[in-house]
Write a protein that holds these residues in place. Sequence first.
Motif, mmCIF file in Angstrom:
data_model
loop_
_atom_site.group_PDB
_atom_site.id
_atom_site.type_symbol
_atom_site.label_atom_id
_atom_site.label_comp_id
_atom_site.label_asym_id
_atom_site.label_seq_id
_atom_site.Cartn_x
_atom_site.Cartn_y
_atom_site.Cartn_z
ATOM 1 N N ILE A 1 0.908 -1.340 -0.162
ATOM 2 C CA ILE A 1 -0.016 0.007 -0.013
ATOM 3 C C ILE A 1 0.815 1.282 -0.069
ATOM 4 C CG2 ILE A 1 -2.085 -1.061 1.038
ATOM 5 C CD1 ILE A 1 -1.259 0.060 3.841
ATOM 6 N N ASP A 2 0.204 2.327 -0.265
ATOM 7 C CA ASP A 2 0.898 3.480 -0.450
ATOM 8 C C ASP A 2 0.994 4.311 0.890
ATOM 9 O OD1 ASP A 2 1.528 3.492 -3.364
ATOM 10 O OD2 ASP A 2 -0.496 3.870 -3.584
ATOM 11 N N GLY A 3 -0.086 4.132 1.666
ATOM 12 C CA GLY A 3 -0.117 4.891 2.770
ATOM 13 C C GLY A 3 -1.029 4.537 3.901
ATOM 14 N N ILE A 4 -1.223 4.800 5.091
ATOM 15 C CA ILE A 4 -2.190 4.201 6.016
ATOM 16 C C ILE A 4 -2.868 5.635 6.516
ATOM 17 C CG2 ILE A 4 -2.603 3.028 8.293
ATOM 18 C CD1 ILE A 4 0.204 1.720 7.728
ATOM 19 N N VAL A 5 -4.211 5.434 6.853
ATOM 20 C CA VAL A 5 -4.940 6.394 7.548
ATOM 21 C C VAL A 5 -5.130 5.913 9.055
ATOM 22 C CG1 VAL A 5 -7.265 7.694 7.641
ATOM 23 C CG2 VAL A 5 -6.312 7.043 5.531
ATOM 24 N N VAL A 6 -4.808 6.725 9.907
ATOM 25 C CA VAL A 6 -4.663 6.589 11.592
ATOM 26 C C VAL A 6 -4.909 7.989 12.125
ATOM 27 C CG1 VAL A 6 -3.143 4.565 11.446
ATOM 28 C CG2 VAL A 6 -2.145 6.780 11.737
ATOM 29 N N ASP A 7 -5.264 7.658 13.451
ATOM 30 C CA ASP A 7 -5.390 8.817 14.159
ATOM 31 C C ASP A 7 -4.027 9.525 14.384
ATOM 32 O OD1 ASP A 7 -4.610 8.327 17.136
ATOM 33 O OD2 ASP A 7 -5.766 6.842 16.445
ATOM 34 N N LEU A 8 -4.099 10.798 14.530
ATOM 35 C CA LEU A 8 -2.668 11.558 14.479
ATOM 36 C C LEU A 8 -1.815 11.304 15.730
ATOM 37 C CD1 LEU A 8 -0.720 13.855 13.423
ATOM 38 C CD2 LEU A 8 -2.045 15.588 15.071
ATOM 39 N N PRO A 9 -2.279 10.973 16.795
ATOM 40 C CA PRO A 9 -1.380 10.018 17.832
ATOM 41 C C PRO A 9 -0.773 9.262 17.517
ATOM 42 C CG PRO A 9 -3.453 11.089 18.950
ATOM 43 C CD PRO A 9 -3.594 10.956 17.560
ATOM 44 N N THR A 10 -1.420 8.023 17.171
ATOM 45 C CA THR A 10 -1.004 6.972 16.404
ATOM 46 C C THR A 10 -0.088 7.145 15.303
ATOM 47 O OG1 THR A 10 -3.046 5.635 17.143
ATOM 48 C CG2 THR A 10 -1.613 4.533 15.456
ATOM 49 N N GLY A 11 -0.296 7.945 14.411
ATOM 50 C CA GLY A 11 0.382 8.472 13.308
ATOM 51 C C GLY A 11 2.073 8.910 13.848
ATOM 52 N N PHE A 12 1.954 9.653 14.598
ATOM 53 C CA PHE A 12 3.337 10.002 15.161
ATOM 54 C C PHE A 12 4.066 8.904 15.709
ATOM 55 C CE2 PHE A 12 1.769 14.368 15.943
ATOM 56 C CZ PHE A 12 2.441 15.300 15.277
ATOM 57 N N TYR A 13 3.401 7.860 16.514
ATOM 58 C CA TYR A 13 4.004 6.669 16.950
ATOM 59 C C TYR A 13 4.568 6.029 15.971
ATOM 60 C CZ TYR A 13 4.895 2.242 19.103
ATOM 61 O OH TYR A 13 5.393 1.049 19.460
ATOM 62 N N MET A 14 3.673 5.518 14.863
ATOM 63 C CA MET A 14 4.135 4.818 13.709
ATOM 64 C C MET A 14 5.429 5.068 13.070
ATOM 65 S SD MET A 14 0.566 3.610 11.955
ATOM 66 C CE MET A 14 -0.462 2.147 12.575
ATOM 67 N N THR A 15 5.355 6.510 12.798
ATOM 68 C CA THR A 15 6.261 7.233 12.091
ATOM 69 C C THR A 15 7.598 7.223 12.637
ATOM 70 O OG1 THR A 15 5.540 9.293 12.419
ATOM 71 C CG2 THR A 15 4.715 8.392 10.344
ATOM 72 N N ALA A 16 7.607 7.345 14.111
ATOM 73 C CA ALA A 16 8.740 7.421 14.729
ATOM 74 C C ALA A 16 9.385 5.964 15.390
ATOM 75 C CB ALA A 16 8.342 8.257 15.935
ATOM 76 N N ALA A 17 8.495 5.104 15.727
ATOM 77 C CA ALA A 17 8.895 4.079 16.267
ATOM 78 C C ALA A 17 8.848 2.657 15.614
ATOM 79 C CB ALA A 17 8.161 3.653 17.613
ATOM 80 N N GLN A 18 7.876 2.392 14.444
ATOM 81 C CA GLN A 18 7.577 1.479 13.625
ATOM 82 C C GLN A 18 8.133 1.291 12.271
ATOM 83 O OE1 GLN A 18 3.253 1.170 14.624
ATOM 84 N NE2 GLN A 18 3.741 -0.896 15.124
ATOM 85 N N LEU A 19 8.260 2.774 11.823
ATOM 86 C CA LEU A 19 8.755 2.670 10.291
ATOM 87 C C LEU A 19 10.203 3.321 10.176
ATOM 88 C CD1 LEU A 19 5.378 3.888 9.025
ATOM 89 C CD2 LEU A 19 6.329 1.491 8.363
ATOM 90 N N ASP A 20 10.732 2.695 9.286
ATOM 91 C CA ASP A 20 12.259 3.581 8.801
ATOM 92 C C ASP A 20 11.704 4.545 7.871
ATOM 93 O OD1 ASP A 20 13.653 1.777 10.377
ATOM 94 O OD2 ASP A 20 13.725 0.150 8.611
ATOM 95 N N ASN A 21 12.296 5.880 8.126
ATOM 96 C CA ASN A 21 11.814 7.062 7.161
ATOM 97 C C ASN A 21 10.336 7.107 7.202
ATOM 98 O OD1 ASN A 21 14.874 7.376 6.124
ATOM 99 N ND2 ASN A 21 14.339 5.619 5.169
#
Length: 285
Positions: free
Chosen positions: A205-225
Amino acid sequence: MNLRTAVAVLATLVVVAVSACAPEDQSSGTPSPTGPDACSKDKLALKTAGTFTVGTDKPAYAPWFTDDDPANGKGYESAVTYAVAKSLGFAPTEVKWLTVQFNSAFAPGPKKFDLDVNQISISEDRRKAVDFSSGYYDVRQTVITTAGSKIANVKSVAELADAKLGAQVGTTSYTVLRDLIKPQQTPAVYDTNDLAVQALKNKQIDGIVVDLPTGFYMTAAQLDNGKIVGQLPAGGQAEQFGFVLEKGSALTTCISKAVDGLKADGTLAKLQQQYLTAEGAPELS
């Protein structure tokens, strides 16, 4: 004294007697303060006199806090807390922070804090065990991706139309993906956000739709770049974060009044711009 007057006097005496004998209503805990200066510092029912005691979890994540230090006044929730404290008459040195686990904050029972701040969503179920202030943040839905993806630099919702996007089943995020973005490709649906993250890593997939707090966590802790593409326009009934207080707290009214004042004078919007939008969560048009 005629008969009518005698009956009236007797009725009055009965009402007075019943009122005098009736037990006080203890169901609502300590009564809320009243009067024009009811929320002045010296009249607040604090856990410790002269100290504004605040709980939050550890680690305290950005952008809600900065450098895992709630006491530095940086990060959205720390800054809002100090703004509330200031409006009630407290100096920064009079704010004391306690470590309180997330689930413990809204569990039933007495609290050691005056209020707790930890991205806790207001819900009717939680209200059975604790009080909530007015909401200090309306949770927004956001789109996340990885640097270099086809949607990494889009600026509008319309530019997402031909992207392959995913979301967790049964969530507000999925509803917003379907009804607001209205993608040309059928949205990918996942049982958990972790599965959605894995699909993004695998470029399914190209992207994920999530709530903003979860988005901050995913981009910082779960994903490279990992990258937050942007916040989606608000709509419908917003999920809100609120300060948590002990059930029946006499402080609840005063904290809500302070939050409402910060919203009305633009302070909350200014802090959101400083700590959320400017920290990598732009608005999508």
